[in-house]
Design an enzyme around this catalytic site. Structure first.
Site, short mmCIF file in Angstrom:
data_model
loop_
_atom_site.label_atom_id
_atom_site.label_comp_id
_atom_site.label_asym_id
_atom_site.label_seq_id
_atom_site.Cartn_x
_atom_site.Cartn_y
_atom_site.Cartn_z
N TRP A 173 0.83 -1.21 0.00
CA TRP A 173 0.00 0.00 0.00
C TRP A 173 0.86 1.26 0.00
O TRP A 173 0.60 2.20 0.75
CB TRP A 173 -0.98 0.01 1.18
CG TRP A 173 -1.97 -1.10 1.13
CD1 TRP A 173 -2.11 -2.14 1.99
CD2 TRP A 173 -2.99 -1.29 0.11
NE1 TRP A 173 -3.13 -2.96 1.59
CE2 TRP A 173 -3.69 -2.47 0.44
CE3 TRP A 173 -3.35 -0.57 -1.04
CZ2 TRP A 173 -4.74 -2.95 -0.33
CZ3 TRP A 173 -4.39 -1.07 -1.81
CH2 TRP A 173 -5.08 -2.24 -1.45
N ILE A 174 1.86 1.28 -0.86
CA ILE A 174 2.78 2.41 -0.93
C ILE A 174 2.37 3.32 -2.08
O ILE A 174 2.49 2.96 -3.26
CB ILE A 174 4.23 1.94 -1.09
CG1 ILE A 174 4.57 0.91 0.01
CG2 ILE A 174 5.18 3.13 -1.06
CD1 ILE A 174 4.30 1.38 1.43
N LEU A 250 3.94 10.72 9.61
CA LEU A 250 2.54 10.31 9.62
C LEU A 250 1.66 11.39 10.24
O LEU A 250 0.54 11.62 9.77
CB LEU A 250 2.37 9.00 10.40
CG LEU A 250 2.95 7.74 9.78
CD1 LEU A 250 2.67 6.54 10.68
CD2 LEU A 250 2.39 7.49 8.39
N ALA A 253 0.77 13.91 7.69
CA ALA A 253 -0.27 13.44 6.77
C ALA A 253 -1.62 13.37 7.46
O ALA A 253 -2.65 13.72 6.86
CB ALA A 253 0.13 12.07 6.23
N ARG A 279 -34.95 18.01 -7.97
CA ARG A 279 -35.64 16.74 -8.20
C ARG A 279 -37.07 16.80 -7.65
O ARG A 279 -37.28 17.02 -6.45
CB ARG A 279 -34.86 15.62 -7.52
CG ARG A 279 -35.51 14.25 -7.60
CD ARG A 279 -35.37 13.64 -8.97
NE ARG A 279 -35.71 12.21 -8.93
CZ ARG A 279 -35.62 11.41 -9.98
NH1 ARG A 279 -35.18 11.89 -11.14
NH2 ARG A 279 -35.94 10.14 -9.87
N GLY A 351 -31.30 6.21 -6.87
CA GLY A 351 -30.58 5.35 -7.80
C GLY A 351 -29.54 6.10 -8.60
O GLY A 351 -28.49 5.54 -8.94
N GLU A 374 -2.94 6.00 7.53
CA GLU A 374 -2.45 6.96 8.54
C GLU A 374 -3.14 6.74 9.89
O GLU A 374 -3.41 7.68 10.63
CB GLU A 374 -2.63 8.43 8.10
CG GLU A 374 -2.40 8.73 6.65
CD GLU A 374 -1.01 8.39 6.16
OE1 GLU A 374 -0.20 7.88 6.95
OE2 GLU A 374 -0.75 8.61 4.97
#
Length: 395
Positions: A173-174, A250, A253, A279, A351, A374
């Site tokens: 997962w880099i 970390l 991030a 709508r 939908g 993270e």
């Protein structure tokens, strides 16, 4: 698709707490600049990028030119902007797509921050100016196939060999690894965890993109393997020793995620609001029904609270008073609330909400990754639980 006219006058009403008053003119101008970039370069293309699982490398140089790469870092060609400004940019980018905000995070908050915090003068001079321009792409290798939430158990090992090192192991997962030129790799050594700058064209370095993802499709994550990768002595980041080195990155991030998650939430709310005003069901717009208004109000409340949390966290970071446990508050809360907002927005769309014509389900899918990387919800819960009870419950 919704009509922009449907949102006329609603933006001001949506900022019910007038949070814009907490931002300076410079911060508001930066927000306008990044928002315009997202509107012009990301929104028209993101559905196709997501569907085709393409990361648009052509926008990397544009991000560099806008000063979005390593924007909170000083010197070495970096923009030197404030933590709040970086957060604002993260919010606007993630309103476009989490995967594209993740590029800025991996490049700036992880790879560039590691070099800026822990690198030698030579390493900073060699890499940071090109990375700030987007001419050099970096990645950050910490997570492993069997070491995610507990990186101290990593098995990747660098052993001394004369004056240099030999690296063996694997990472998973880099982000960005298959397009990066330089990798920040964390490995065990006989002297504890150390960081190394590894050119991705090194013999024995292999990067394999992870495909068939249901989340972060307009982004790149890879498996890495290292087989007898030889590195010179100067490849080591001299300032980082122990797990504190990668954790400091970390936290950079994680801080950006506090803001970014609210960008995805805000975009989903705005799409649902516009749709509900247009709508018609049973001869009146969805927005005229009490249940719809309740959903919209609940979304708005959490976005306002989450944005206020982000601003306060940013001000503390700029003042130098922000603690890691406070980052966990923001990361846990804002990811958790954002994913629920995106799901509720999809429900208002009915939908039509499962198509790429609308953003909320794409955001919700992406946030499944954001809430996991993270530090998972569970890890940040344990961090906070340890803080308030004084009893670590990780083991």
């Amino acid at each position: 698709m919704t009509n922009n006219a449907a949102l006329a006058g609603t933006a001001q009403r949506s900022d019910v707490l007038n949070l814009d008053a907490l931002l300076s003119q410079q911060e508001l101008q930066l927000r306008s600049t990044v928002r315009r970039f997202v509107d012009e370069h990301i929104r028209p293309n993101i559905a196709a990028w997501y569907e085709e699982a393409v990361f648009p490398t052509e926008i990397v140089a544009e991000m560099g030119a806008l000063g979005l790469l390593g924007m909170h870092l000083d010197g070495y060609g970096c923009p030197g902007r404030s933590a709040v400004e970086y957060g604002i940019a993260a919010m606007e980018l993630e309103a476009g797509d989490s995967g594209l905000r993740t590029f800025v995070s991996v490049q700036g908050s992880l790879a560039m921050s590691a070099i800026h915090k822990w690198g030698s003068e030579e390493q900073k001079t060699q890499y940071l100016p090109g990375m700030a321009k987007g001419e050099i792409i970096g990645c950050f290798g910490l997570t492993e196939p069997t070491a995610g939430s507990d990186p101290s158990s990593m098995a990747t090992f660098a052993r001394r060999d004369g004056d240099g090192w030999v690296l063996n192991g694997a990472k998973r997962w880099i982000g960005l690894a298959s397009i990066a030129q330089i990798a920040v790799i964390w490995a065990q050594t006989d002297d504890g965890v150390r960081g190394f700058l590894v050119p991705t064209d090194s013999p024995g370095f292999t990067s394999t993109p992870i495909e068939q993802k249901l989340s972060m499709r307009a982004s790149i994550q890879c498996d890495l393997s290292f087989k007898d990768v030889r590195l010179p002595a100067e490849a080591m980041l001299p300032g980082a020793k122990g797990i504190r080195g990668p954790f400091s990155c970390l936290n950079e991030a994680r801080y950006g995620i506090i803001w970014g998650a609210m960008g995805a939430a805000r975009d989903s709310y705005e799409v649902a609001l516009a749709y509900s005003l247009e709508r018609l069901q049973f001869d009146k717009p969805l927005a005229a029904y009490q249940i719809t208004q309740q959903k919209l109000v609940n979304m708005l409340l959490e976005i306002q609270k989450g944005t206020l949390l982000a601003i306060h966290t940013g001000r503390m970071k700029d003042a130098g008073t922000l603690e890691p446990v406070q980052i966990s508050v923001g990361k846990l809360n804002n990811c958790r609330e954002a994913i629920q907002i995106c799901r509720d927005a999809r429900a208002i769309l009915g939908g039509n909400g499962i198509t790429l014509d609308y953003s909320p389900l794409r955001h919700a899918n992406n946030l499944e990754s954001v809430r996991t990387y993270e530090g998972t919800d569970e890890v940040h819960t344990l961090i906070l639980g340890s803080h308030i009870t004084g009893i670590p419950a990780f083991h």
